[in-house]
Scaffold this motif. Structure first.
Motif, short mmCIF file in Angstrom:
data_model
loop_
_atom_site.label_atom_id
_atom_site.label_comp_id
_atom_site.label_asym_id
_atom_site.label_seq_id
_atom_site.Cartn_x
_atom_site.Cartn_y
_atom_site.Cartn_z
N PHE A 77 0.71 -8.85 3.16
CA PHE A 77 -0.51 -8.62 3.93
C PHE A 77 -1.29 -7.52 3.23
O PHE A 77 -0.90 -6.36 3.25
CB PHE A 77 -0.14 -8.21 5.36
N THR A 78 -2.38 -7.89 2.55
CA THR A 78 -3.08 -6.97 1.66
C THR A 78 -4.26 -6.28 2.34
O THR A 78 -4.68 -6.65 3.44
CB THR A 78 -3.60 -7.73 0.44
N GLU A 79 -4.82 -5.31 1.65
CA GLU A 79 -6.02 -4.64 2.15
C GLU A 79 -7.19 -5.63 2.28
O GLU A 79 -8.00 -5.53 3.20
CB GLU A 79 -6.42 -3.50 1.21
N GLN A 80 -7.24 -6.60 1.36
CA GLN A 80 -8.28 -7.63 1.44
C GLN A 80 -8.13 -8.44 2.72
O GLN A 80 -9.12 -8.78 3.38
CB GLN A 80 -8.19 -8.55 0.21
N ASP A 81 -6.87 -8.76 3.08
CA ASP A 81 -6.62 -9.48 4.33
C ASP A 81 -7.13 -8.67 5.52
O ASP A 81 -7.76 -9.21 6.43
CB ASP A 81 -5.12 -9.74 4.51
N VAL A 82 -6.84 -7.38 5.52
CA VAL A 82 -7.28 -6.49 6.60
C VAL A 82 -8.80 -6.50 6.70
O VAL A 82 -9.37 -6.66 7.78
CB VAL A 82 -6.77 -5.05 6.38
N ASN A 83 -9.48 -6.34 5.55
CA ASN A 83 -10.94 -6.36 5.52
C ASN A 83 -11.51 -7.64 6.12
O ASN A 83 -12.43 -7.61 6.94
CB ASN A 83 -11.43 -6.22 4.07
N GLU A 84 -10.95 -8.76 5.69
CA GLU A 84 -11.48 -10.06 6.12
C GLU A 84 -11.25 -10.30 7.60
O GLU A 84 -12.13 -10.83 8.30
CB GLU A 84 -10.85 -11.18 5.27
#
Length: 225
Positions: A77-84
């Protein structure tokens, strides 16, 4: 139809997929961990084909990833996932909550009151997982009242991703009480039937999480530089 009846009608692979989700959300399985069909088949006393079907369900929901010749792993679960997810939640929920205001009936308020009462019990037990499950129940119920079937369908398709996102939050809230209070404030905003107030309250609720999660992430990067 009772919830137990619905569960009994689910295929075995779906029931196992649900169990695996809970294990991931409870952090009994870690991001990036390899999932072995043989071990899971022994654990649940089912065939490997049933496990493969369960893992395929989780892969569609992007909770696991299958790597050629390497196996199946719990998705990171990446920072990009969090952003999106934060961006999507803001867009969908602000619109849905706003549209739901004019459709709220006494029975809907009573239902939300009952969910909040359940949350209060979880606060007493400091049960973060229970609170996160009820968070999903609260938000999904309001989105379901918006009257836009496509918004509801899109939101339903994001449920697993959002719930996976929520498992991070216990690290960033000062207490279970503050998490509960945000939902109490959301309910009061809905009861006020003030569309602008509801819209602002939803955005504040989601943006608070963004500030905490991404702020910590950015600070960590600075410290590592």
């Amino acid at each position: 139809m009772e919830e137990d009846d619905t569960i009994l009608q689910k295929p075995l692979s779906e029931l196992i997929a649900d169990q695996l989700k809970k294990r991931i959300w409870n952090e009994e399985m870690q991001f990036g961990e390899r999932l072995l069909e043989t071990e899971l088949a022994e654990t649940y006393d089912v065939s490997r084909s049933t496990i493969r079907e369960a893992l395929k369900i989780l892969e569609i929901e992007e909770l696991v990833v299958s790597k050629a010749r390497k196996g199946t792993y719990v998705a990171n679960f990446t920072e990009q996932d969090v952003n999106e997810i934060i961006e999507l939640r803001t867009l969908i929920e602000a619109q849905a909550f706003t549209k739901a205001v004019s459709r709220l009936e006494k029975e809907h308020i009573e239902k939300l009151d009952s969910i909040l009462a359940e949350m209060k019990k979880r606060v007493a037990d400091k049960d973060w997982n229970g609170l996160f499950d009820l968070d999903m129940k609260f938000h999904s119920y309001v989105v379901g009242l918006c009257g836009n079937s496509r918004i509801i369908k899109i939101y339903d398709s994001l449920q697993v991703q959002i719930r996976t996102f929520l498992m991070h939050l216990d690290k960033y809230y000062s207490s279970v009480e503050s998490f509960y209070q945000e939902h109490a404030d959301l309910l009061e905003a809905l009861k006020s039937r003030n569309v602008m107030h509801v819209n602002r309250q939803v955005k504040d609720h989601i943006e608070y999480v963004e500030e905490k999660l991404l702020g910590v992430s950015q600070n960590t990067k600075v410290e590592e530089a």
